[in-house]
Design an enzyme around this catalytic site. Structure first.
Site, short mmCIF file in Angstrom:
data_model
loop_
_atom_site.label_atom_id
_atom_site.label_comp_id
_atom_site.label_asym_id
_atom_site.label_seq_id
_atom_site.Cartn_x
_atom_site.Cartn_y
_atom_site.Cartn_z
N LYS A 61 0.83 -1.22 0.00
CA LYS A 61 0.00 0.00 0.00
C LYS A 61 0.86 1.26 0.00
CE LYS A 61 -1.83 1.58 4.07
NZ LYS A 61 -1.51 2.99 4.35
N ASN A 62 1.84 1.29 0.91
CA ASN A 62 2.59 2.54 1.07
C ASN A 62 3.64 2.75 -0.02
OD1 ASN A 62 1.01 3.09 3.22
ND2 ASN A 62 2.53 2.57 4.79
N ARG A 85 -4.98 10.62 4.08
CA ARG A 85 -3.87 11.54 4.28
C ARG A 85 -2.85 11.49 3.13
NH1 ARG A 85 -0.73 14.47 7.89
NH2 ARG A 85 1.31 14.01 7.08
N CYS A 110 -4.85 13.09 12.80
CA CYS A 110 -5.61 11.86 12.61
C CYS A 110 -5.47 11.04 13.86
CB CYS A 110 -5.11 11.12 11.37
SG CYS A 110 -3.48 10.47 11.60
N ARG A 157 0.42 14.86 12.83
CA ARG A 157 0.93 14.67 11.47
C ARG A 157 0.94 15.95 10.63
NH1 ARG A 157 -1.38 8.94 9.42
NH2 ARG A 157 0.53 8.88 8.25
N PRO A 158 1.78 16.92 10.99
CA PRO A 158 1.89 18.15 10.20
C PRO A 158 2.58 17.91 8.86
CG PRO A 158 3.53 18.12 11.95
CD PRO A 158 2.70 16.88 12.13
N ILE A 159 2.60 18.93 7.98
CA ILE A 159 3.29 18.78 6.68
C ILE A 159 4.37 19.85 6.50
CG2 ILE A 159 1.43 17.59 5.47
CD1 ILE A 159 0.82 20.35 4.13
N ASP A 160 4.85 20.37 7.64
CA ASP A 160 5.86 21.44 7.57
C ASP A 160 7.10 21.04 6.77
OD1 ASP A 160 6.01 19.69 9.85
OD2 ASP A 160 7.70 20.87 10.56
N LEU A 161 7.52 19.77 6.89
CA LEU A 161 8.75 19.35 6.20
C LEU A 161 8.54 19.26 4.69
CD1 LEU A 161 9.86 16.61 8.74
CD2 LEU A 161 10.83 18.91 8.47
N ASP A 177 4.42 0.83 12.14
CA ASP A 177 3.23 0.16 11.59
C ASP A 177 3.10 -1.28 12.06
OD1 ASP A 177 2.57 2.45 10.27
OD2 ASP A 177 3.34 1.82 8.33
N VAL A 233 7.75 7.31 16.83
CA VAL A 233 7.44 7.95 15.54
C VAL A 233 6.17 8.81 15.62
CG1 VAL A 233 6.97 7.53 13.09
CG2 VAL A 233 8.62 6.09 14.30
N ARG A 238 -8.84 -0.54 4.64
CA ARG A 238 -8.04 0.47 3.93
C ARG A 238 -6.69 -0.12 3.53
NH1 ARG A 238 -6.36 4.60 7.57
NH2 ARG A 238 -4.83 4.73 5.92
N1 EPU Z 1 6.15 14.79 10.56
C1 EPU Z 1 6.35 16.12 10.83
N2 EPU Z 1 6.32 17.01 9.80
C2 EPU Z 1 6.12 16.63 8.51
C3 EPU Z 1 5.94 15.27 8.23
C4 EPU Z 1 5.96 14.36 9.28
O1 EPU Z 1 6.51 16.50 12.00
O2 EPU Z 1 6.12 17.50 7.62
C5 EPU Z 1 6.17 13.81 11.64
C6 EPU Z 1 4.81 13.10 11.80
O3 EPU Z 1 3.90 13.88 12.54
C7 EPU Z 1 5.19 11.82 12.48
C8 EPU Z 1 6.59 11.53 11.91
O4 EPU Z 1 7.05 12.76 11.34
O5 EPU Z 1 5.28 12.00 13.87
C9 EPU Z 1 6.62 10.46 10.85
O6 EPU Z 1 5.75 10.81 9.77
P1 EPU Z 1 6.05 10.43 8.26
O7 EPU Z 1 5.93 11.68 7.45
O8 EPU Z 1 7.30 9.64 8.16
O9 EPU Z 1 4.81 9.49 7.94
P2 EPU Z 1 3.81 9.58 6.71
O10 EPU Z 1 4.55 9.78 5.46
O11 EPU Z 1 2.69 10.48 7.05
C10 EPU Z 1 4.02 7.02 6.19
C11 EPU Z 1 3.07 5.85 6.07
C12 EPU Z 1 2.53 5.50 7.45
C13 EPU Z 1 3.70 5.14 8.36
C14 EPU Z 1 4.71 6.32 8.40
C15 EPU Z 1 5.96 6.02 9.20
C16 EPU Z 1 2.16 6.13 3.86
C17 EPU Z 1 1.00 6.44 2.99
N3 EPU Z 1 1.97 6.21 5.18
O12 EPU Z 1 3.24 8.08 6.73
O13 EPU Z 1 1.71 4.35 7.27
O14 EPU Z 1 3.25 4.88 9.66
O15 EPU Z 1 5.10 6.66 7.04
O16 EPU Z 1 6.59 4.89 8.72
O17 EPU Z 1 3.24 5.80 3.37
C18 EPU Z 1 -0.01 2.84 7.82
O18 EPU Z 1 0.24 2.25 6.75
O19 EPU Z 1 -0.75 2.35 8.71
C19 EPU Z 1 0.59 4.15 8.06
C20 EPU Z 1 0.12 5.01 8.97
#
Ligand code: EPU
Length: 419
Positions: free
Chosen positions: A22-23, A94, A118, A123-127, A307, A329, A399
């Site tokens: 999926k991911n 997301r 969520c 889960r912000p998107i600042d990065l 996960d 995480v 999902r």
């Molecule tokens: N974070 C920030 N700022 C950002 C982005 C992330 O602070 O701009 C923080 C998040 O809040 C979190 C940490 O960084 O605390 C890790 O987030 P990451 O961005 O790595 O996760 P993601 O891309 O949102 C993907 C997977 C998740 C999986 C995580 C970690 C997908 C679609 N989702 O999420 O999968 O848990 O990486 O490995 O690839 C799942 O499949 O159940 C799932 C939640």
């Protein structure tokens, strides 16, 4: 509302085949926006999140041809008509945010609804946005949405404060069509990043270093169509490994990349399971002796995956002794604990740590799936509990797990879906 009814019918035995990840498929589907020719993706799992991504791509003008009987998607982004991901679809998933990098690179502008918090964290998107800015994009916020805009992105140097998977993917997909060279440091090293980079390189991108902490991208003028087979789902693999362990069974798991599940293998071995890397797949055996308690700490890849935390915790509740789990995480990924405790588990949390006093017998209860992996953990606990476990809100589980009921039944589980 649909629910799962699960009963303990003893050790699981037999063979199960893992589906595409999926991911991995979600960012790959979004990256298709970058090419104006047809791309074919194979081993696509038939999942709700994949369906939502299909709908998002269609709403942007991508021609989507889905053949789930052959796990194949043909996507043609010859014409991108819109640069805005519809809010109602973005709210449902997301990963919709992953359209932002490709849209920005292809059309010069991307608008997405700001994803809220969520169940598992803020889960912000600042990065993601920091990366786009470093490539020369202007970021504009307005009611609940954000736009990134740049006539042509320019290569830049970006250091991620945290190796975010989504931010790494979004910045890669923005940078592949940028003018000049981009270097991204402290990136995520997950196998899904490598799969995305392999896909983009087949489309003509020039990406080096995926799978390490630094990625270098030489921007190109355009990308072309390609055919790509998605990697097997390492979290589905891990979930079935734990299913074998929690029922003290013996299961051969096919279509796996053992290297991608190294931390899960290591921890199962620490508990006393046997894991054999055979020519046909991974064979997990837990029927030869008593399992022992162990500790886990979630970390970005190659650490133990967040996960898999809830599923492994379900296993630890069945193992005598004290185990400690530390989730680093996500800040709120312990929603399954209340539900596991309703089934007789003894788990106490303290901030990001959870102490599992394992060995008390689990019993069936009516429990709620609060997110995808929490739901999977409850199914696993149900397989080891006495009586019937009734799991509600199973749309979360659906999902992310293809044919979960059928695959579990195929190795002897008593699980049924009721509407
Ligand atoms: N974070 C920030 N700022 C950002 C982005 C992330 O602070 O701009 C923080 C998040 O809040 C979190 C940490 O960084 O605390 C890790 O987030 P990451 O961005 O790595 O996760 P993601 O891309 O949102 C993907 C997977 C998740 C999986 C995580 C970690 C997908 C679609 N989702 O999420 O999968 O848990 O990486 O490995 O690839 C799942 O499949 O159940 C799932 C939640």
């Amino acid at each position: 509302m649909a629910k799962f009814l699960v009963e303990n019918k003893g050790p699981l035995r037999g063979e199960v085949t893992i589906s595409g990840a999926k991911n991995a498929v979600l960012p790959i589907m979004a990256a298709t926006i970058l090419a104006s020719e047809e791309c074919v993706i194979q081993d696509v799992p038939d999942l709700r999140d994949v369906d939502v991504m299909c709908q998002i791509l269609e709403s942007l003008g991508v021609k989507v041809n889905a053949d789930f009987s052959n796990n194949r998607l043909s996507l043609n982004a010859a014409e991108i008509l819109y640069n805005e991901t519809p809010h109602e679809l973005a709210k449902r998933m997301r990963a919709s945010i992953l359209t932002m990098g490709p849209l920005l690179a292809r059309t010069g502008s991307a608008v997405v609804a700001l994803p809220g918090g969520c169940a598992i964290g803020a889960r912000p998107i600042d990065l993601h946005l920091k990366g786009f800015e470093a490539l020369g994009a202007e970021i504009i916020f307005s009611d609940n949405q954000v736009e990134a805009r740049a006539d042509r992105l320019k290569g830049g140097r970006i250091y991620l404060d945290y190796p975010s998977v989504g931010a790494t993917e979004n910045i890669i997909t923005a940078a592949v069509l940028a003018e000049g060279t981009t270097i991204i440091e402290n990136v995520a090293e997950e196998p899904e990043i490598v799969d995305l980079a392999n896909y983009l390189n087949k489309m003509g991108a020039k990406i080096k270093g995926a799978g390490t902490d630094t990625i270098k991208i030489e921007g190109v003028e355009r990308l072309h169509g390609t055919t790509h087979t998605v990697i097997p789902d390492r979290i589905e693999t891990g979930t079935f490994m734990v299913a074998a362990a929690i029922t003290r069974g013996d299961v051969l798991i096919k279509n796996v990349v053992p290297d991608h599940v190294r931390p899960v293998i290591a921890k199962l071995k620490e508990c006393g399971c046997t894991v054999e890397d055979t020519i046909d797949g991974l064979r997990v055996k837990a029927d030869t002796g008593r399992l022992t308690a162990t500790d886990i700490k979630t970390l970005p890849y190659p650490g133990f995956p967040t996960d898999m935390q809830s599923q492994f915790m379900a296993l630890l509740t069945t193992v005598e002794g004290k185990s400690t789990v530390i989730e680093t995480v996500f800040e709120n990924r312990y929603m399954h604990i209340t539900e596991l405790n309703r089934m007789g588990a003894d788990i106490v949390t303290d901030g990001r740590s959870a102490v599992v006093h394992g060995g008390a017998p689990l019993h069936g209860a009516s429990v709620m799936s609060t997110d995808l992996r929490a739901g999977a953990a409850l199914v696993l606990a149900g397989l080891a509990a006495s009586g019937v476990t009734e799991i509600s809100e199973i749309y979360h589980i659906e999902r992310g797990y293809t044919e979960f009921v059928e695959k579990l039944r195929g190795i002897g589980a008593d699980i049924r879906r009721e509407d």
